[in-house]
Design a protein around this motif. Structure first.
Motif, mmCIF file in Angstrom:
data_model
loop_
_atom_site.group_PDB
_atom_site.id
_atom_site.type_symbol
_atom_site.label_atom_id
_atom_site.label_comp_id
_atom_site.label_asym_id
_atom_site.label_seq_id
_atom_site.Cartn_x
_atom_site.Cartn_y
_atom_site.Cartn_z
ATOM 1 N N LEU A 1 -9.567 2.066 5.119
ATOM 2 C CA LEU A 1 -10.218 3.362 4.898
ATOM 3 C C LEU A 1 -10.635 4.005 6.219
ATOM 4 O O LEU A 1 -10.495 5.221 6.412
ATOM 5 C CB LEU A 1 -11.435 3.184 3.996
ATOM 6 C CG LEU A 1 -11.138 2.796 2.544
ATOM 7 C CD1 LEU A 1 -12.417 2.406 1.816
ATOM 8 C CD2 LEU A 1 -10.427 3.921 1.806
ATOM 9 N N ILE B 1 -3.435 7.036 -3.107
ATOM 10 C CA ILE B 1 -2.974 5.761 -2.545
ATOM 11 C C ILE B 1 -3.237 4.620 -3.516
ATOM 12 O O ILE B 1 -4.351 4.473 -4.037
ATOM 13 C CB ILE B 1 -3.689 5.459 -1.215
ATOM 14 C CG1 ILE B 1 -3.460 6.593 -0.209
ATOM 15 C CG2 ILE B 1 -3.221 4.137 -0.633
ATOM 16 C CD1 ILE B 1 -4.331 6.488 1.029
ATOM 17 N N PRO C 1 -1.362 11.088 3.649
ATOM 18 C CA PRO C 1 -2.814 11.013 3.792
ATOM 19 C C PRO C 1 -3.324 11.574 5.122
ATOM 20 O O PRO C 1 -4.524 11.814 5.268
ATOM 21 C CB PRO C 1 -3.108 9.518 3.679
ATOM 22 C CG PRO C 1 -1.851 8.865 4.171
ATOM 23 C CD PRO C 1 -0.737 9.760 3.709
ATOM 24 N N TRP D 1 -3.746 0.857 -3.358
ATOM 25 C CA TRP D 1 -4.063 -0.123 -2.313
ATOM 26 C C TRP D 1 -4.084 -1.528 -2.905
ATOM 27 O O TRP D 1 -5.090 -1.970 -3.449
ATOM 28 C CB TRP D 1 -5.412 0.193 -1.671
ATOM 29 C CG TRP D 1 -5.733 -0.679 -0.475
ATOM 30 C CD1 TRP D 1 -5.358 -0.482 0.815
ATOM 31 C CD2 TRP D 1 -6.512 -1.891 -0.478
ATOM 32 N NE1 TRP D 1 -5.834 -1.492 1.619
ATOM 33 C CE2 TRP D 1 -6.551 -2.365 0.857
ATOM 34 C CE3 TRP D 1 -7.176 -2.615 -1.466
ATOM 35 C CZ2 TRP D 1 -7.234 -3.530 1.216
ATOM 36 C CZ3 TRP D 1 -7.848 -3.780 -1.109
ATOM 37 C CH2 TRP D 1 -7.872 -4.224 0.211
ATOM 38 N N ILE E 1 0.864 -1.172 0.000
ATOM 39 C CA ILE E 1 0.000 0.000 0.000
ATOM 40 C C ILE E 1 0.900 1.221 0.000
ATOM 41 O O ILE E 1 1.649 1.440 0.959
ATOM 42 C CB ILE E 1 -0.922 0.017 1.235
ATOM 43 C CG1 ILE E 1 -1.710 -1.297 1.342
ATOM 44 C CG2 ILE E 1 -1.873 1.204 1.166
ATOM 45 C CD1 ILE E 1 -2.466 -1.441 2.650
ATOM 46 N N LEU F 1 -12.977 6.766 -3.224
ATOM 47 C CA LEU F 1 -12.585 5.382 -3.459
ATOM 48 C C LEU F 1 -12.656 5.119 -4.956
ATOM 49 O O LEU F 1 -13.721 5.273 -5.576
ATOM 50 C CB LEU F 1 -13.501 4.433 -2.692
ATOM 51 C CG LEU F 1 -13.194 2.931 -2.815
ATOM 52 C CD1 LEU F 1 -11.760 2.623 -2.392
ATOM 53 C CD2 LEU F 1 -14.187 2.113 -1.987
ATOM 54 N N THR G 1 -8.158 6.611 -2.729
ATOM 55 C CA THR G 1 -7.616 5.261 -2.563
ATOM 56 C C THR G 1 -7.997 4.437 -3.777
ATOM 57 O O THR G 1 -9.187 4.230 -4.057
ATOM 58 C CB THR G 1 -8.167 4.605 -1.288
ATOM 59 O OG1 THR G 1 -7.829 5.413 -0.156
ATOM 60 C CG2 THR G 1 -7.589 3.210 -1.112
ATOM 61 N N SER H 1 1.226 5.385 -0.627
ATOM 62 C CA SER H 1 0.561 6.675 -0.777
ATOM 63 C C SER H 1 1.532 7.690 -1.350
ATOM 64 O O SER H 1 2.666 7.817 -0.876
ATOM 65 C CB SER H 1 0.046 7.176 0.578
ATOM 66 O OG SER H 1 -0.547 8.461 0.444
ATOM 67 N N ILE I 1 -7.470 5.398 7.780
ATOM 68 C CA ILE I 1 -7.044 6.656 7.163
ATOM 69 C C ILE I 1 -7.871 7.807 7.714
ATOM 70 O O ILE I 1 -7.355 8.890 8.029
ATOM 71 C CB ILE I 1 -7.180 6.578 5.632
ATOM 72 C CG1 ILE I 1 -6.145 5.600 5.051
ATOM 73 C CG2 ILE I 1 -7.016 7.951 4.998
ATOM 74 C CD1 ILE I 1 -4.707 6.007 5.261
ATOM 75 N N SER J 1 -12.772 12.239 0.850
ATOM 76 C CA SER J 1 -12.256 10.906 0.556
ATOM 77 C C SER J 1 -12.930 10.298 -0.662
ATOM 78 O O SER J 1 -14.160 10.314 -0.780
ATOM 79 C CB SER J 1 -12.468 9.987 1.767
ATOM 80 O OG SER J 1 -12.071 8.661 1.475
#
Length: 613
Positions: free
Chosen positions: A459, A427, A381, A429, A375, A474, A389, A377, A462, A472
């Protein structure tokens, strides 16, 4: 050495604790120096200078950074070892001091060898109390029969001071033995914490670090057991509260001996996880390198080219050469022998080529289990205004992580340019085992099922560690959209504000509202030439006597895992992407990987920064 009363009485745990503080301070300084070399000095050179001289300087700075990292890690271990030694010796010293105090209160005299002289006492016989005596040094019997006989002898003795002296002699002996065992246990561990007499940190040095870590962790069980323990449930909020409750010294000790556990703890600060995972990375990379070097030594490269034989005539074609089958077999085995080394080197390369704080990489997770996980970034973050992410899809492995990091970097750079007033962390992931084949693994939802909880915890972690409010997003790609969709579907309180779904075979739901964030914040796109458009409907719908099922096969909304998220039936939002390259024009399905360029990248960056494409 043989421990005696005088030595243990004079022992000062504080002196070793102060030495531990000194090593910890050196470790912290080495970490700060590594950070300055990587993210200020080297980054400045990359941004301003070109040419062979700049390359040479950067090469030397990379070596210096490795030296600082090695010093940081080994000095932290030395600090923990000294704290562990002081703890063990301090416990023995306290036991001795308590026994000596009790001896004084009982009017007993303790000899330099640990013997205990007790006074006369007990019921008088002929006007005279039973005489006193001297109990030789000893330790508490561990055998139950011996312990029982000792108690019986004390109870039968006419002088009650006999039993007291016996107990005191045993307690003193136990304290001395405990101190001696601590000395014998820690001496080799501390002697092992020394570097080679050169300035090159080799792969062998890092495998030694792993050995040192294992040794210190085992020896310091008593000391570490006295520290606050991580929460049993391992929730991000619980992890965060535990970490904040530790002193800087205790945090350093946990980072030193449990880097793999700390690096995997959701809810901890990104800087702490990065420090822990970089140690795990260096150890794993060094071990893999040594294994690979050993394989090369045992399997020398065969001759690569051999004359071409015309299959029709059976004769050599003059001047024509082809790769031999022996070399092809060797090359395939060589690539297998590298294991996850390519991916590990790609991650390290990110640290070696960082150009500033905005694009500084943070390693938030790493292990080599199964296909390997990482993972990464781009940007911090914990402090970024926007965090996206990205979950990659079919075919993703640790060895291919470089491409996923490139995608995260491209989106981060574009978002920063699009919204310079707000910072963005992007990020990649790869925290799950992705399916590896389009027509096999990718037709099974079990990989997404297994990824839901890890992604949820990440998540949430974070969000927990973030300083202030955050926007945020996704982002799922390919099979990663199913991972994202299932995770959002099953966790209504997931801290996600926006969803981006590209190249999707379905997300596990029939409608955008089922993702629990509002249909107006669910965005999807699929390139015209992306072969994922041919994803079949759910298994079992193509019944031979069901004509409607065949109509659905060619309808634009029935795909493998629910409705196509770009369809009207799905009810979300769509954004424009280029058609992409035609199938087979650059690999099997090049358009499937072209979402991180052109209009698609621009539109994703708008969503990530809170706008609309």
């Amino acid at each position: 050495m043989v421990m005696d009363i005088a030595t243990l009485k004079d022992f000062k745990p504080s002196e070793y604790e102060e030495a531990a503080d000194g090593y910890r301070a050196i470790s912290d300084m080495a970490g700060s120096s590594m950070d300055a070399v990587d993210n200020q000095i080297s980054a400045g050179i990359r941004n301003q200078l070109r040419g062979e001289a700049a390359k040479a300087v950067l090469g030397e700075l990379r070596k210096l950074s490795k030296n600082f990292h090695y010093v940081q890690t080994e000095c932290a271990l030395a600090s923990t070892a000294l704290n562990g030694f002081a703890f063990d010796m301090g416990a023995a010293k306290r036991k001795l001091e308590a026994a000596l105090a009790d001896a004084h209160a009982a009017s007993c005299t303790v000899g330099t060898d640990g013997s205990v002289t007790y006074p006369a006492g007990g019921k008088e016989v002929d006007g005279k109390a039973p005489e006193g005596g001297t109990m030789p040094p000893g330790t508490s019997p561990t055998n139950p029969t011996s312990a029982s006989l000792e108690r019986t002898a004390a109870n039968m003795h006419p002088n009650p001071n006999f039993g007291k002296a016996q107990d005191l002699a045993n307690r003193i002996g136990d304290a001395l033995q405990e101190a001696e065992e601590a000395d014998h246990k820690w001496a080799p561990k501390l002697r092992a914490l020394k570097a080679d007499d050169d300035l090159v940190v080799s792969a062998r040095d890092w495998t030694d670090v792993k050995s040192d870590t294992d040794g210190v962790r085992t020896a310091s069980k008593g000391y570490l057991g006295s520290l606050p323990h991580p929460p049993k449930d391992g929730s991000p909020k619980g992890n965060a509260a535990w970490w904040k409750g530790l002193t800087p010294e205790q945090q350093s000790d946990y980072l030193a001996v449990h880097p793999d556990s700390i690096g995997a703890m959701d809810g901890l600060p990104a800087a702490a996880r990065d420090q822990a995972n970089r140690t795990v990375l260096d150890e794993a990379r060094s071990e893999a390198q040594l294994d690979y070097d050993a394989w090369l030594k045992d399997h020398p490269e065969p001759k690569r080219y051999t004359p071409y034989i015309n299959p029709l005539t059976g004769t050599e074609v003059k001047g024509a050469m082809v790769e031999s089958q022996e070399w092809k077999d060797w090359e395939k085995a060589r690539k297998g022998a590298r294991g996850g080394l390519d991916g590990m080197e790609a991650i390290q390369q990110r640290f070696d080529t960082s150009t500033g704080e905005e694009t500084r990489p943070y390693l938030l997770g790493f292990d080599t289990r199964n296909r390997g996980h990482a993972i990464v970034s781009i940007g911090n973050p914990d402090t970024a205004d926007n965090v996206v992410t990205y979950v990659p899809g079919t075919g993703s492995t640790l060895n291919g992580i470089d491409g996923d990091i490139n995608h995260a970097l491209a989106l981060q750079v574009k978002a920063e340019r699009m919204d310079p007033a707000h910072s963005t962390a992007s990020i990649a992931w790869l925290g799950y085992d992705a399916p590896q084949s389009l027509l096999g693994d990718a037709t099974d939802a079990k990989y997404a099922d297994a990824a839901r909880e890890p992604l949820t915890e990440f998540l949430t972690g974070i969000d927990t560690s973030h300083q202030g409010s955050v926007n945020s997003t996704l982002l799922g790609h390919s099979y990663g959209t199913l991972v994202a969709g299932e995770t959002m579907r099953d966790h209504p309180d997931l801290p996600v504000d926006n969803a981006i779904l590209v190249g999707s075979p379905g997300v596990g739901v029939g409608h955008a509202k089922d993702l629990n964030i509002g249909s107006d914040r669910v965005w999807a796109a699929t390139a015209k030439n992306d072969l994922v458009n041919l994803a079949p409907p759910p298994s079992g719908t193509l019944a031979p006597l069901n004509p409607m099922a065949y109509w659905r096969l060619f309808n634009d909304h029935s795909v493998m895992y629910g409705n196509d998220p770009t369809s009207d039936e799905f009810g979300g939002q769509t954004f424009h992407v280029a058609d992409g390259k035609l199938p087979l024009s650059d690999g099997l399905m090049p358009a499937h990987s072209q979402y991180w360029e052109g209009d698609s990248l621009n539109n994703m960056a708008k969503i990530v920064t809170g706008g609309k494409p």
